[in-house]
Write a protein that holds these residues in place. Structure first.
Motif, PDB file in Angstrom:
ATOM      1  N   SER A 165      12.434  36.028 -34.410  1.00  0.00           N
ATOM      2  CA  SER A 165      11.821  35.189 -35.437  1.00  0.00           C
ATOM      3  C   SER A 165      12.057  35.744 -36.834  1.00  0.00           C
ATOM      4  CB  SER A 165      10.308  35.065 -35.160  1.00  0.00           C
ATOM      5  OG  SER A 165       9.700  36.337 -35.236  1.00  0.00           O
ATOM      6  N   VAL A 168      15.142  34.332 -38.664  1.00  0.00           N
ATOM      7  CA  VAL A 168      14.970  32.915 -38.949  1.00  0.00           C
ATOM      8  C   VAL A 168      14.078  32.733 -40.161  1.00  0.00           C
ATOM      9  CG1 VAL A 168      14.123  30.744 -38.041  1.00  0.00           C
ATOM     10  CG2 VAL A 168      15.294  32.348 -36.531  1.00  0.00           C
ATOM     11  N   VAL A 169      12.988  33.490 -40.226  1.00  0.00           N
ATOM     12  CA  VAL A 169      12.097  33.384 -41.374  1.00  0.00           C
ATOM     13  C   VAL A 169      12.813  33.819 -42.644  1.00  0.00           C
ATOM     14  CG1 VAL A 169       9.961  34.252 -42.378  1.00  0.00           C
ATOM     15  CG2 VAL A 169      10.065  33.732 -39.942  1.00  0.00           C
ATOM     16  N   ALA A 172      14.603  31.111 -44.131  1.00  0.00           N
ATOM     17  CA  ALA A 172      13.797  29.972 -44.559  1.00  0.00           C
ATOM     18  C   ALA A 172      13.589  29.862 -46.056  1.00  0.00           C
ATOM     19  CB  ALA A 172      12.436  30.032 -43.863  1.00  0.00           C
ATOM     20  N   SER A 179       9.260  22.556 -49.719  1.00  0.00           N
ATOM     21  CA  SER A 179       8.254  22.538 -48.660  1.00  0.00           C
ATOM     22  C   SER A 179       6.899  22.126 -49.184  1.00  0.00           C
ATOM     23  CB  SER A 179       8.147  23.905 -47.992  1.00  0.00           C
ATOM     24  OG  SER A 179       7.647  24.865 -48.913  1.00  0.00           O
ATOM     25  N   LEU A 223      14.670  23.063 -32.796  1.00  0.00           N
ATOM     26  CA  LEU A 223      14.411  23.145 -34.233  1.00  0.00           C
ATOM     27  C   LEU A 223      13.092  22.480 -34.609  1.00  0.00           C
ATOM     28  CD1 LEU A 223      17.998  22.069 -35.425  1.00  0.00           C
ATOM     29  CD2 LEU A 223      17.190  24.367 -34.806  1.00  0.00           C
ATOM     30  N   ASP A 227       8.511  20.751 -41.882  1.00  0.00           N
ATOM     31  CA  ASP A 227       7.770  21.935 -42.306  1.00  0.00           C
ATOM     32  C   ASP A 227       6.376  21.918 -41.676  1.00  0.00           C
ATOM     33  OD1 ASP A 227       9.922  22.456 -43.930  1.00  0.00           O
ATOM     34  OD2 ASP A 227       8.938  21.808 -45.780  1.00  0.00           O
ATOM     35  N   VAL A 270       6.672  27.609 -40.756  1.00  0.00           N
ATOM     36  CA  VAL A 270       8.068  27.334 -40.406  1.00  0.00           C
ATOM     37  C   VAL A 270       8.603  26.239 -41.320  1.00  0.00           C
ATOM     38  CG1 VAL A 270       7.774  28.028 -38.003  1.00  0.00           C
ATOM     39  CG2 VAL A 270       7.427  25.641 -38.639  1.00  0.00           C
ATOM     40  N   ARG A 271       9.921  26.184 -41.418  1.00  0.00           N
ATOM     41  CA  ARG A 271      10.593  25.195 -42.254  1.00  0.00           C
ATOM     42  C   ARG A 271      11.326  24.179 -41.376  1.00  0.00           C
ATOM     43  NH1 ARG A 271       7.482  27.135 -45.286  1.00  0.00           N
ATOM     44  NH2 ARG A 271       7.944  28.510 -47.042  1.00  0.00           N
ATOM     45  N   GLN A 274      14.270  24.963 -38.835  1.00  0.00           N
ATOM     46  CA  GLN A 274      14.225  26.369 -38.386  1.00  0.00           C
ATOM     47  C   GLN A 274      14.223  26.426 -36.868  1.00  0.00           C
ATOM     48  OE1 GLN A 274      11.164  28.738 -40.238  1.00  0.00           O
ATOM     49  NE2 GLN A 274      10.951  30.054 -38.435  1.00  0.00           N
ATOM     50  N   LYS A 275      14.946  27.388 -36.310  1.00  0.00           N
ATOM     51  CA  LYS A 275      14.967  27.574 -34.866  1.00  0.00           C
ATOM     52  C   LYS A 275      13.654  28.210 -34.433  1.00  0.00           C
ATOM     53  CE  LYS A 275      17.645  29.788 -31.141  1.00  0.00           C
ATOM     54  NZ  LYS A 275      18.822  30.649 -30.832  1.00  0.00           N
ATOM     55  N   ILE A 276      12.919  27.497 -33.605  1.00  0.00           N
ATOM     56  CA  ILE A 276      11.609  27.989 -33.181  1.00  0.00           C
ATOM     57  C   ILE A 276      11.559  28.368 -31.703  1.00  0.00           C
ATOM     58  CG2 ILE A 276      10.365  26.710 -34.967  1.00  0.00           C
ATOM     59  CD1 ILE A 276       9.716  24.581 -32.854  1.00  0.00           C
TER      60      ILE A 276
END
Length: 309
Positions: A165, A168-169, A172, A179, A223, A227, A270-271, A274-276
């Motif tokens: 994570s 990824v952040v 962002a 956002s 994804l 947001d 998260v944006r 974004q890969k969650i």
């Protein structure tokens, strides 16, 4: 003989008189005694009844006085705080806090829970908007670990991939500027994107399928559709496998189910895009992403909100 016969007659008359006197006495007393016995017999039953009355009062379940009121939910068999949060469009942690629940795993059938913020609606909108912004999100991530301790689903092993994570952040911040306006805009102005590129294998059916099922391969990226903030990441909701739930504002939640790996933590901002998570087949018959959009907790047809493709 005459004397003897007279004595016999007199003796007989005397006996008859005594017999009548005795009978008369019994007839007068018998009903009174029976009634007296009968009048005394209810005493034990009255005592028994008083005993029942003493034992009858049952302590009402928490919140019972609010049953049926708007903004409150009565717990049904099989409910969990996570499911109640999903159905009401709230974070289970918020519900636990609003109801002063010391142990989020202990809720009782019939218990009435507050499922809306105690404050004014305007304050709720402001707080929700603030959560989506980066400063509030970063501070809210800190208490996430202790808060999730008492609830096993939140401490599932899957979310323990902070390394994944992190990058990824870090990526962002690029869309960070737009956002805030997205959350500040009207609830219906969210621009959702598809959470996975695969083909649609099952559409929305209000009775049988509360969202979209999207095909893919194990490990394919999942994804964020918009947001938001992670309000649940774990495997505590039966039928969903490894699940991520995002709250986007006071109106919308999105859910991403059956993942192989979860890449976000609860309370994390998260944006969009974004890969969650990574696609998988947990609690499913094949590899797929089950995706839901919920408006005020109610599942809605994603086709109304996703762009055509």
């Amino acid at each position: 003989m005459f004397v003897s016969r007279g004595l016999v007659v007199g003796f007989t008359v005397a006996l008859a008189g005594l017999a009548l006197t005795g009978c008369g006495t019994r007839l007068n007393r018998a009903p009174v005694e029976d009634r007296g016995t009968a009048s005394q017999s209810p005493a034990p039953s009255a005592g028994a009844q008083s005993g029942v009355v003493v034992g009858t009062p049952i302590k009402p379940l928490p919140g019972a006085e609010n049953a049926g009121k708007p903004g409150y939910y009565t717990v049904k068999p099989g409910d969990t705080l996570i499911r109640i949060g999903l159905e009401s469009g709230q974070s289970w942690k918020d519900i636990a806090r609003w109801n002063n629940l010391e142990n989020a795993n202990l809720i009782e059938v019939g218990q009435v829970l507050r499922v809306v913020a105690p404050g004014a609606a305007s304050q709720a909108v402001a707080s929700d908007t603030g959560v989506v912004t980066r400063p509030v999100a970063s501070s809210s991530v800190t208490p996430a670990t202790p808060a999730s301790g008492p609830v096993p689903p939140a401490s599932a092993a899957k979310p323990g991939a902070p390394a994944a994570s992190g990058p990824v952040v870090a990526a962002a911040p690029v869309p960070a500027a737009p956002s805030a306006p997205a959350a500040a805009g009207g609830d219906d102005e969210l621009a959702f994107i598809w959470p996975a590129p695969g083909s649609l294998i099952a559409g929305f059916d209000e009775a049988r399928n509360k969202g979209y099922d999207i095909a893919g391969k194990a490990g394919d990226p999942v994804l964020a559709a918009a947001d938001g903030r992670v309000v649940y990441a774990g495997a505590g909701l039966r039928g969903y496998g490894n699940l991520v739930i995002l709250k986007h504002n006071n109106t919308f939640l999105t859910a991403y189910a059956h993942n192989q790996t979860l890449l976000v933590k609860e309370d994390q901002a998260v944006r969009k895009g974004q890969k969650i998570a990574e696609m998988g087949s947990t609690d499913a018959d094949r590899v797929k992403l089950h995706f839901e959009i919920r408006r005020q907790g109610k599942p809605v047809d994603p086709s109304r909100y996703l762009p055509a493709r």
